[in-house]
Scaffold this motif. Structure first.
Motif, PDB file in Angstrom:
ATOM      1  N   VAL A  95       0.623  -1.474  -0.077  1.00  0.00           N
ATOM      2  CA  VAL A  95      -0.036  -0.095   0.178  1.00  0.00           C
ATOM      3  C   VAL A  95       1.201   1.322  -0.199  1.00  0.00           C
ATOM      4  CG1 VAL A  95      -2.192   1.114   1.244  1.00  0.00           C
ATOM      5  CG2 VAL A  95      -2.163  -1.069   1.055  1.00  0.00           C
ATOM      6  N   ARG A  96       0.623   1.471  -1.231  1.00  0.00           N
ATOM      7  CA  ARG A  96       1.641   2.913  -1.419  1.00  0.00           C
ATOM      8  C   ARG A  96       0.923   4.342  -1.393  1.00  0.00           C
ATOM      9  NH1 ARG A  96       7.344   1.305  -4.133  1.00  0.00           N
ATOM     10  NH2 ARG A  96       7.803   0.101  -3.462  1.00  0.00           N
ATOM     11  N   TYR A  97       1.415   5.725  -0.978  1.00  0.00           N
ATOM     12  CA  TYR A  97       1.186   6.925  -0.894  1.00  0.00           C
ATOM     13  C   TYR A  97       2.519   7.419  -2.014  1.00  0.00           C
ATOM     14  CZ  TYR A  97      -2.069   4.701   2.971  1.00  0.00           C
ATOM     15  OH  TYR A  97      -2.807   3.838   3.314  1.00  0.00           O
ATOM     16  N   GLN A  98       2.771   8.812  -1.296  1.00  0.00           N
ATOM     17  CA  GLN A  98       3.319   9.942  -2.140  1.00  0.00           C
ATOM     18  C   GLN A  98       4.191   9.411  -1.801  1.00  0.00           C
ATOM     19  OE1 GLN A  98       2.419  10.117   0.760  1.00  0.00           O
ATOM     20  NE2 GLN A  98       3.598  11.768   2.215  1.00  0.00           N
ATOM     21  N   VAL A 308      -4.931  26.812   4.551  1.00  0.00           N
ATOM     22  CA  VAL A 308      -4.581  26.345   2.712  1.00  0.00           C
ATOM     23  C   VAL A 308      -6.138  25.447   2.239  1.00  0.00           C
ATOM     24  CG1 VAL A 308      -4.221  23.489   3.627  1.00  0.00           C
ATOM     25  CG2 VAL A 308      -2.962  24.600   1.880  1.00  0.00           C
ATOM     26  N   GLU A 309      -7.074  24.720   3.304  1.00  0.00           N
ATOM     27  CA  GLU A 309      -7.975  24.917   2.609  1.00  0.00           C
ATOM     28  C   GLU A 309      -8.575  25.400   1.409  1.00  0.00           C
ATOM     29  OE1 GLU A 309     -11.295  22.743   4.605  1.00  0.00           O
ATOM     30  OE2 GLU A 309      -9.749  21.259   6.043  1.00  0.00           O
ATOM     31  N   GLU A 310      -8.613  26.632   2.222  1.00  0.00           N
ATOM     32  CA  GLU A 310      -9.030  28.094   0.854  1.00  0.00           C
ATOM     33  C   GLU A 310      -8.821  27.980  -0.177  1.00  0.00           C
ATOM     34  OE1 GLU A 310     -11.032  32.653   2.068  1.00  0.00           O
ATOM     35  OE2 GLU A 310      -9.736  31.307   3.779  1.00  0.00           O
ATOM     36  N   TYR A 345      -5.617  17.079  -0.153  1.00  0.00           N
ATOM     37  CA  TYR A 345      -4.851  15.819  -0.850  1.00  0.00           C
ATOM     38  C   TYR A 345      -6.153  15.024  -1.512  1.00  0.00           C
ATOM     39  CZ  TYR A 345      -2.638  11.550  -2.163  1.00  0.00           C
ATOM     40  OH  TYR A 345      -2.549  10.785  -2.479  1.00  0.00           O
ATOM     41  N   VAL A 346      -7.298  14.951  -0.853  1.00  0.00           N
ATOM     42  CA  VAL A 346      -8.369  13.862  -1.664  1.00  0.00           C
ATOM     43  C   VAL A 346      -8.715  14.849  -2.798  1.00  0.00           C
ATOM     44  CG1 VAL A 346     -10.501  13.550  -1.254  1.00  0.00           C
ATOM     45  CG2 VAL A 346      -8.650  12.954   0.674  1.00  0.00           C
ATOM     46  N   GLU A 347      -8.897  16.129  -2.971  1.00  0.00           N
ATOM     47  CA  GLU A 347      -9.820  17.001  -3.707  1.00  0.00           C
ATOM     48  C   GLU A 347      -8.692  17.600  -4.734  1.00  0.00           C
ATOM     49  OE1 GLU A 347     -10.679  20.727  -1.590  1.00  0.00           O
ATOM     50  OE2 GLU A 347     -12.401  19.690  -1.015  1.00  0.00           O
ATOM     51  N   ASP A 350      -3.452  15.279  -7.766  1.00  0.00           N
ATOM     52  CA  ASP A 350      -2.551  15.865  -8.748  1.00  0.00           C
ATOM     53  C   ASP A 350      -1.582  16.477  -8.373  1.00  0.00           C
ATOM     54  OD1 ASP A 350      -5.058  17.839  -9.269  1.00  0.00           O
ATOM     55  OD2 ASP A 350      -3.919  18.141 -11.029  1.00  0.00           O
ATOM     56  N   LYS A 351      -2.171  17.506  -7.070  1.00  0.00           N
ATOM     57  CA  LYS A 351      -1.404  18.845  -6.948  1.00  0.00           C
ATOM     58  C   LYS A 351      -0.279  18.212  -5.617  1.00  0.00           C
ATOM     59  CE  LYS A 351      -2.740  21.142 -10.041  1.00  0.00           C
ATOM     60  NZ  LYS A 351      -2.402  21.474 -11.216  1.00  0.00           N
ATOM     61  N   PHE A 352       1.039  18.609  -5.594  1.00  0.00           N
ATOM     62  CA  PHE A 352       2.225  18.220  -4.300  1.00  0.00           C
ATOM     63  C   PHE A 352       1.329  19.203  -3.260  1.00  0.00           C
ATOM     64  CE2 PHE A 352       5.285  20.603  -7.643  1.00  0.00           C
ATOM     65  CZ  PHE A 352       5.092  21.490  -6.014  1.00  0.00           C
ATOM     66  N   ILE A 353       1.477  18.526  -2.139  1.00  0.00           N
ATOM     67  CA  ILE A 353       1.999  19.398  -1.073  1.00  0.00           C
ATOM     68  C   ILE A 353       3.441  19.869  -0.194  1.00  0.00           C
ATOM     69  CG2 ILE A 353       0.966  20.342   1.479  1.00  0.00           C
ATOM     70  CD1 ILE A 353      -1.615  19.076   0.254  1.00  0.00           C
ATOM     71  N   LEU A 354       4.440  20.309  -0.300  1.00  0.00           N
ATOM     72  CA  LEU A 354       5.395  21.214   0.201  1.00  0.00           C
ATOM     73  C   LEU A 354       5.302  21.938   1.225  1.00  0.00           C
ATOM     74  CD1 LEU A 354       8.844  19.646   0.165  1.00  0.00           C
ATOM     75  CD2 LEU A 354       8.548  22.120  -1.841  1.00  0.00           C
TER      76      LEU A 354
END
Length: 512
Positions: A95-98, A308-310, A345-347, A350-354
């Motif tokens: 089970v792999r993630y980012q 970040v959500e907004e 992330y769920v929404e 395809d966009k990373f978070i750094l």
């Protein structure tokens, strides 16, 4: 006068046995005559053998130990039951993630000033401590575009009033003397390619509504109008100027801390203004000049993750803005849990978070293990909640926590002391906290699943990863005041029962 007096003692686990005592632990002393010991890289071992590295409040600094998985059928095993404090988890590599992008720090003016002042031999030694195979093997670097609070003065790269053609745009002596030479040296020393990204603190005062480099303000006029387009061209000038020095950028952030109205370089944005700037000005300008989305990664936000959500929802909901922005940059200055990163992330998977900035922001606390705990907890929580990497703030500060032109002094993993003769520098506890991640998770590593089987009477945290060289890495952070009985199960390997001491960070590495 930045000189402070510390007591030096002997500590068996510290390189050269020399430390300075402070707060609840100690910092290691490094000199030209007695450099700090190299940070050892993991080496391939036979199947079933586990190498553990441990650092803790009470003395360990990457202390190494060899352990063994048992050979029993894991389906017949029961939870280790020798203590009231238990952490038992199962690693499932399927089970792999980012994918992990990397770890690093910022090439601020302050860092460069300190590296220059401490002299060429120790500055090279410090850069090795960060970037080489003998150090943390950093592969990410942040560059302030123009000045920040960690400069000796307030400035931009074009302070000539109403220079609308940017004729007078130019790199400053800070770029030439304090940033570029050390970036180039780090590139020569680095184990991995260094991925650099730039972040502006403010546009020139003449472009802004408050006609001031500091105290917020925003770009003049509506988004898309004259000053916004000039500001987009400013980015191109910057990228090209660094390219002329053989320094290419992997990415940029649109603005450092767009909600910060501070007494140092700052500029205010809304989610809507950043979205529209991407659409009308910055995105097209980058694309026209060869810095399109396939060449340069643009990051939005670059501020505390509690908002970040907004920002993600507003900007990435627009297809054109989303085309021009590859990911979201976050800072750690928030008291909210990193679960706030889950929805973005769920929404937008395809966009990373750094994570692009962190520091202990109340001055130097020499030898503070609590600082190391804050680093380790934040890094692990960020990784568990989908971030692809973690970038520290200043690489090097002095014993006051600067220089900083507005006296906003903070801490750093390496502190230079040129008040001593000969000069010395200190590896703070957070240096070793960072090592537990950057040294063992090279670019291309992938987070894998850790299923908690039993956790009682402990807040200890765990994360697991697979590296490109086929090793499994498990990182455990125990900030509790009690020891924890630890049980690692791997669905392909077996079980390991051991202990995590109070106030300890551990990294386990094993191969197939």
């Amino acid at each position: 006068n930045n000189t402070k007096t510390y007591t030096i003692i002997l500590q068996p686990d510290c390189p050269n046995h020399h430390t300075v005592v402070g707060h609840d632990s100690f910092a290691c002393v490094c000199t030209e005559q007695q450099p700090c010991a190299p940070v050892e890289s993991p080496k391939r071992t036979a199947a079933g053998i586990v190498t553990k590295w441990e650092s803790g409040r009470d003395g360990a600094r990457l202390r190494k130990q060899t352990l063994h998985f048992d050979k029993l059928d894991i389906h017949e095993l029961e939870t280790c039951a020798g203590s009231d404090n238990q952490l038992h988890f199962r690693v499932n590599r399927d089970v792999r993630y980012q994918e992990i992008f990397g770890f690093g720090g910022a090439f601020t003016d302050a860092s460069g000033i300190n590296l220059e002042k401490i002299g060429p031999k120790l500055s090279d030694q410090i850069l090795r401590d960060y970037f080489s195979s003998d150090g943390l093997e950093y592969n990410v670097g942040r560059i302030p575009i123009g000045g920040s609070d960690f400069s000796a003065r307030g400035y931009s790269l074009d302070d000539t009033p109403e220079d609308k053609t940017l004729k007078h745009f130019n790199l400053t002596h800070e770029d030439i003397d304090y940033k570029i030479p050390y970036i180039q040296k780090a590139k020569q020393l680095a184990t991995h390619e260094i991925r650099l990204f730039g972040s502006p603190w403010s546009a020139p005062a003449w472009m802004k509504t408050n006609n001031n480099l500091v105290n917020g303000g925003s770009l003049k006029g509506p988004v898309g109008s004259e000053y916004w387009q000039i500001w987009a061209k400013y980015f191109i000038k910057y990228l090209n100027a660094y390219k002329a020095h053989n320094i290419s950028h992997w990415g940029i952030t649109v603005q450092n801390e767009p909600y910060a109205n501070t007494r140092w370089n700052s500029m205010l944005w809304t989610p809507e203004s950043m979205r529209d700037f991407l659409i009308k000005n910055l995105g097209p300008e980058l694309e026209r000049n060869g810095y399109g989305p396939d060449k340069l990664k643009v990051m939005i936000w670059d501020h505390n993750f509690d908002k970040v959500e907004e920002w993600v929802h507003t900007i990435f909901a627009d297809k054109t803005a989303s085309k021009y922005a590859a990911g979201t940059a976050i800072h750690w200055y928030s008291h909210l849990p990193q679960t706030m990163l889950d929805k973005p992330y769920v929404e937008h998977p395809d966009k990373f978070i750094l994570a692009t900035e962190a520091c202990i922001d109340n001055g130097i606390k020499m030898g503070s293990w609590n600082n190391a705990e804050q680093y380790a907890q934040d890094i692990l929580q960020d990784l568990i909640h989908h971030t692809i990497g973690w970038v520290d703030w200043n690489l090097v500060l002095d014993t006051q926590g600067g220089p900083n032109w507005v006296q906003n002094f903070v801490d750093a993993p390496i502190i230079v002391d040129y008040g001593k003769q000969p000069h010395v520098y200190y590896r703070q506890p957070q240096y070793y906290a960072l090592a537990h991640f950057s040294k063992f998770l090279p670019p291309g590593s992938v987070r894998v699943d850790t299923n908690i089987v039993d956790q009682r009477n402990t807040s200890a945290m765990v994360g697991a990863f697979r590296t490109p060289n086929k090793s499994t890495v498990v990182i455990v952070v125990n900030n509790d005041n009690n020891d924890v009985e630890l049980t690692i199960e791997d669905t392909k390997t077996g079980r390991l029962a051991t202990k995590v001491a109070a106030k300890t960070i551990q990294t386990y590495v094993y191969y197939d």
